[in-house]
Design a protein around this motif. Structure first.
Motif, PDB file in Angstrom:
ATOM      1  N   GLN A  80       1.294  91.613 -21.876  1.00 20.98           N
ATOM      2  CA  GLN A  80       0.974  90.959 -20.602  1.00 20.98           C
ATOM      3  C   GLN A  80      -0.186  89.972 -20.782  1.00 20.98           C
ATOM      4  O   GLN A  80      -0.144  88.857 -20.248  1.00 20.98           O
ATOM      5  CB  GLN A  80       0.611  91.997 -19.535  1.00 20.98           C
ATOM      6  N   LEU A  83       1.267  86.951 -22.310  1.00 21.12           N
ATOM      7  CA  LEU A  83       2.081  86.182 -21.360  1.00 21.12           C
ATOM      8  C   LEU A  83       1.230  85.333 -20.430  1.00 21.12           C
ATOM      9  O   LEU A  83       1.670  84.304 -19.932  1.00 21.12           O
ATOM     10  CB  LEU A  83       2.970  87.111 -20.526  1.00 21.12           C
ATOM     11  N   ARG A 116       1.160  82.698 -15.578  1.00 21.83           N
ATOM     12  CA  ARG A 116       2.073  83.337 -16.517  1.00 21.83           C
ATOM     13  C   ARG A 116       2.887  82.256 -17.213  1.00 21.83           C
ATOM     14  O   ARG A 116       3.367  81.320 -16.577  1.00 21.83           O
ATOM     15  CB  ARG A 116       2.994  84.304 -15.777  1.00 21.83           C
ATOM     16  N   SER A 119       9.001  81.157 -20.173  1.00 24.01           N
ATOM     17  CA  SER A 119       9.646  81.197 -21.480  1.00 24.01           C
ATOM     18  C   SER A 119      10.357  79.886 -21.748  1.00 24.01           C
ATOM     19  O   SER A 119      10.826  79.215 -20.828  1.00 24.01           O
ATOM     20  CB  SER A 119      10.644  82.360 -21.564  1.00 24.01           C
TER      21      SER A 119
END
Length: 165
Positions: A80, A83, A116, A119
């Motif tokens: 996390q 991320l 965050r 991707s």
């Protein structure tokens, strides 16, 4: 999606003030850990306030993580952090110190800059979807123009036939 409620954004500051900041739940939980005196023996700011230091990762995993998350997995916690753009400051496996350019003990106004990571796969999919929608719109426009041209051509053919009768 993990148990960490990554996409939930919470208001930092507790009130309805206009100056309260929306932060991801993970960042709020991280701040709560750092401000909780019961956690000081396992997680704290580095000496200069620019890093996050996990003093004893096994104790942190068993004592602290279950209080704030639905797990006690230190590797998931580190994932996390990664991320959200935190990076380990050393290659030493025994030292768990992380840094983020917007995570500073005395600079809470910077916290809103911590986001965050998206991707690459999601970013590519989103880009491809946009390009597909653009192509479909272009095809629809071309079909419409073709229909207009065909209609105009038929009209000209009719006019031509009427002239030669």
């Amino acid at each position: 999606m993990s148990d960490d409620e990554d996409d939930i954004v919470q208001r930092r500051g507790g009130g309805d003030d206009d100056d309260s900041v929306l932060l991801p739940a993970f960042i709020n939980k991280l701040l709560k850990m750092l401000s909780d005196p019961d956690c000081n023996d396992t997680i704290q700011y580095g000496t200069d306030g620019t890093t996050l230091l996990v003093v004893d990762s096994s104790l942190f995993a068993t004592k602290v993580l279950p209080r704030f998350f639905k797990h006690s997995n230190f590797a998931s916690f580190v994932r996390q952090l990664n991320l959200y753009g935190f990076h380990k400051t050393t290659q030493d496996p025994d030292v768990c110190e992380f840094q983020h350019k917007y995570f500073r003990r005395d600079r809470p106004e910077l916290l809103k800059m911590i986001k965050r990571k998206v991707s690459a796969e999601k970013a590519d999919a989103s880009k491809a979807k946009g390009e597909l929608e653009e192509l479909l719109a272009s095809v629809a426009e071309l079909k419409s123009r073709q229909t207009q041209f065909e209609s105009a051509l038929m009209q000209k053919e009719l006019e031509k036939q009427m002239l030669y009768q």
